[in-house]
Design an enzyme around this catalytic site. Structure first.
Site, PDB file in Angstrom:
ATOM      1  N   CYS A 126     -18.815  -3.677  13.010  1.00 12.44           N
ATOM      2  CA  CYS A 126     -18.324  -4.612  14.443  1.00 12.44           C
ATOM      3  C   CYS A 126     -17.211  -3.670  15.807  1.00 12.44           C
ATOM      4  O   CYS A 126     -16.791  -5.315  16.771  1.00 12.44           O
ATOM      5  CB  CYS A 126     -17.915  -5.617  13.713  1.00 12.44           C
ATOM      6  SG  CYS A 126     -16.216  -5.096  13.393  1.00 12.44           S
TER       7      CYS A 126
ATOM      8  N   ASP B 262       0.780  -1.461  -0.299  1.00 15.18           N
ATOM      9  CA  ASP B 262      -0.580  -0.144  -0.249  1.00 15.18           C
ATOM     10  C   ASP B 262       0.872   1.138  -0.232  1.00 15.18           C
ATOM     11  O   ASP B 262       1.647   1.546   0.933  1.00 15.18           O
ATOM     12  CB  ASP B 262      -0.689   0.289   1.715  1.00 15.18           C
ATOM     13  CG  ASP B 262      -1.747   1.548   1.353  1.00 15.18           C
ATOM     14  OD1 ASP B 262      -2.777   1.053   0.329  1.00 15.18           O
ATOM     15  OD2 ASP B 262      -1.049   2.158   1.888  1.00 15.18           O
TER      16      ASP B 262
ATOM     17  N   CYS C 211     -15.218  -7.976   9.102  1.00 12.93           N
ATOM     18  CA  CYS C 211     -16.843  -7.899   8.980  1.00 12.93           C
ATOM     19  C   CYS C 211     -16.916  -7.847   6.992  1.00 12.93           C
ATOM     20  O   CYS C 211     -18.318  -8.022   6.782  1.00 12.93           O
ATOM     21  CB  CYS C 211     -17.857  -7.551   9.413  1.00 12.93           C
ATOM     22  SG  CYS C 211     -18.204  -5.357   9.559  1.00 12.93           S
TER      23      CYS C 211
ATOM     24  N   CYS D 144     -13.901   0.373  13.198  1.00 10.46           N
ATOM     25  CA  CYS D 144     -15.333  -0.253  12.080  1.00 10.46           C
ATOM     26  C   CYS D 144     -16.074   0.014  13.103  1.00 10.46           C
ATOM     27  O   CYS D 144     -16.609   0.584  14.228  1.00 10.46           O
ATOM     28  CB  CYS D 144     -14.457  -1.766  11.455  1.00 10.46           C
ATOM     29  SG  CYS D 144     -16.673  -2.273  11.097  1.00 10.46           S
TER      30      CYS D 144
ATOM     31  N   ASP E 112      -3.259   1.628   6.787  1.00  9.87           N
ATOM     32  CA  ASP E 112      -2.836   1.499   5.876  1.00  9.87           C
ATOM     33  C   ASP E 112      -2.467  -0.095   5.557  1.00  9.87           C
ATOM     34  O   ASP E 112      -2.422  -1.115   4.883  1.00  9.87           O
ATOM     35  CB  ASP E 112      -0.959   2.353   5.706  1.00  9.87           C
ATOM     36  CG  ASP E 112      -1.811   3.788   5.226  1.00  9.87           C
ATOM     37  OD1 ASP E 112      -3.066   3.971   4.807  1.00  9.87           O
ATOM     38  OD2 ASP E 112      -1.211   4.205   6.234  1.00  9.87           O
TER      39      ASP E 112
ATOM     40  N   CYS F 160     -13.325  -3.062   6.248  1.00 10.95           N
ATOM     41  CA  CYS F 160     -13.563  -3.505   7.629  1.00 10.95           C
ATOM     42  C   CYS F 160     -12.947  -5.660   7.197  1.00 10.95           C
ATOM     43  O   CYS F 160     -13.412  -6.271   6.427  1.00 10.95           O
ATOM     44  CB  CYS F 160     -14.790  -3.675   7.979  1.00 10.95           C
ATOM     45  SG  CYS F 160     -14.367  -4.745   9.865  1.00 10.95           S
TER      46      CYS F 160
ATOM     47  N   GLU G  74      -0.997  -1.595  -5.577  1.00 10.22           N
ATOM     48  CA  GLU G  74      -2.034  -0.718  -6.367  1.00 10.22           C
ATOM     49  C   GLU G  74      -1.813   0.197  -7.779  1.00 10.22           C
ATOM     50  O   GLU G  74      -0.757   0.304  -7.859  1.00 10.22           O
ATOM     51  CB  GLU G  74      -2.117   0.404  -5.171  1.00 10.22           C
ATOM     52  CG  GLU G  74      -3.090  -0.161  -3.589  1.00 10.22           C
ATOM     53  CD  GLU G  74      -2.871   1.522  -2.557  1.00 10.22           C
ATOM     54  OE1 GLU G  74      -3.742   1.536  -2.328  1.00 10.22           O
ATOM     55  OE2 GLU G  74      -1.677   1.672  -2.612  1.00 10.22           O
TER      56      GLU G  74
END
Length: 450
Positions: free
Chosen positions: A408, A228, A390, A405, A415, A387, A315
């Site tokens: 959850c 990333d 979830c 999140c 990152d 997330c 990316e």
């Protein structure tokens, strides 16, 4: 196998002056050829589509020419004959016509005879490459000035012995032999480039006995590392490792030095020798920043590729779109311009340009190909807002470098979590859903009655 080696030249005063004159003449020749093509394209709308009287074949005005009265001649050549003795009348493209006209150019302007013939031919092919890029969706060819035309290419006749290199029409020239050419490799071409601190040559060498690098098949990929890209840290890896971003051009000291040197240039009289000296110092500072960034990126790319993995997921960023200016906002009542945040985004654009994500990606692809590894480009959409527990996607999940999140309550580094998401998406692309790491199932909420 083909590869490139770059060396710094050590020309004498005569050779340096001669190469500078070559660049000026080649730039004029490039602009003249581009103007000739644009002129013939404009003539189509006046004269109509041009076709040969005998073959009645139309000529595309972008790749060929529409008028027999153009400065570069006719698009059909009558000199070649087939086995039966009949004229083949082959079709010539614009580049072939302009290359054929080079002897006439040397007769009309004798000073072009001092330039090697292959250099003039490669100059026309350079324009052909610009048109090819345009047809593939990139920008239209533009006229060159002194700042963006600083190189020329030899296609043959280049020899190297020890710390000396022979360039046609320039003679033997010393260079810093910082990297020995491997045995068996031959020089195929040489590109001479002028930079702020001198002249450099890029040698294209080839050895047909050495096979090209072969990438690993996707079916053999069992391990992937996700990357990333960022600004606070240059790269976040899915193995919880972070790589520092040194900010070579946007740190406080460099910005101050650059500001002072640019101010000294603006205070000098235009056209004066002192202004040229001050501008040269600014150019040397920019080159120093570029060299530092390039050296650091090679180090970072080697650190990433040397991981014990089969593939690298990065990316697929649209950097030019990220650096695009903000849309203009206008008051519908008064017609006055409103604040659109461009002044704040300007600093962000400078940081993105300083990080140079596109160059880092190219270096990772190059080193990965040498080691037989696969580079997978992944769509980064919502990678830092999703997330991993979830799967809930929400902009409010991220608060700076923290990820919490809202559904959850899962907490992790934003990152690094994005790097793991990119890795998982790469697994989906390479091996399918079965190879994707499974998320732990969340227990269903049960309600009890009282």
């Amino acid at each position: 196998m083909l590869t490139n080696y770059v060396y710094k030249l050590r020309p004498n005063t005569t050779q340096s002056t001669k190469m500078s004159n070559w660049i000026d003449m080649l730039r004029s020749h490039y602009n003249w050829c581009l103007n000739d093509r644009l002129t013939q394209y404009a003539q189509q709308f006046i004269m109509g589509e041009y076709c040969d009287i005998r073959t009645k074949a139309e000529a595309c005005p972008l790749t060929c020419f529409v008028s027999k009265n153009s400065a570069t001649g006719e698009p059909w050549k009558d000199s070649k004959v087939d086995k039966d003795g009949k004229l083949r009348n082959p079709r010539r493209f614009a580049g072939d016509i302009q290359i054929t006209a080079l002897p006439e150019l040397k007769k009309a302007r004798p000073w072009y005879s001092d330039i090697d013939s292959t250099v003039l031919q490669q100059n026309v092919k350079r324009l052909d490459t610009a048109y090819k890029n345009f047809f593939e969706g990139r920008g239209f060819p533009s006229f060159k000035n002194r700042s963006n035309f600083t190189s020329f290419t030899f296609a043959m006749g280049v020899k190297a012995q020890g710390n000396k290199i022979y360039l046609p029409k320039l003679g033997w020239m010393r260079f810093h032999n910082s990297r020995l050419i491997p045995n068996g490799f031959t020089i195929k071409a040489a590109t001479v480039r002028k930079r702020q601190d001198g002249w450099y040559v890029s040698l294209k060498i080839e050895d047909k006995t050495v096979p090209d690098y072969i990438a690993r098949p996707l079916t053999e990929v069992t391990s992937i590392i996700g990357c990333d890209l960022g600004l606070t840290k240059l790269v976040h890896l899915s193995d919880n490792h972070q790589i520092h971003n040194p900010r070579f051009a946007t740190n406080k000291k460099t910005k101050r030095v650059l500001k002072l040197r640019q101010r000294r240039v603006s205070r000098k009289s235009k056209g004066s020798v002192n202004r040229k000296k001050a501008a040269k110092k600014v150019g040397r500072l920019h080159k120093k920043i570029t060299d530092k960034r390039q050296a650091y990126q090679w180090k970072v790319a080697n650190k990433i590729v040397s991981r014990n993995v089969d593939a690298i997921a990065i990316e697929d960023l649209n950097v030019s779109g990220m650096m695009r200016r903000c849309k203009v906002k206008v008051d519908s009542l008064t017609g006055r311009f409103l604040s659109n945040g461009q002044s704040r985004k300007k600093a962000l654009n400078r940081s993105i340009a300083d990080a140079s994500w596109s160059d880092l990606t190219l270096k990772i692809e190059y080193l990965a190909a040498k080691q037989g590894k696969v580079v997978v480009k992944v769509n980064p959409r919502h990678s830092s807002q999703e997330c991993r527990n979830c799967g809930h996607v929400d902009k409010s999940n991220r608060d700076g470098e923290k990820f919490i999140c809202v559904k959850c309550g899962h907490i992790e580094h934003a990152d690094i979590g994005a790097a793991k998401t990119i890795r998982d998406r790469a697994f989906d692309m390479v091996r399918g859903d079965s190879a994707k790491p499974k998320r732990p199932k969340q227990p269903k909420e049960t309600s009890t009655r009282t």
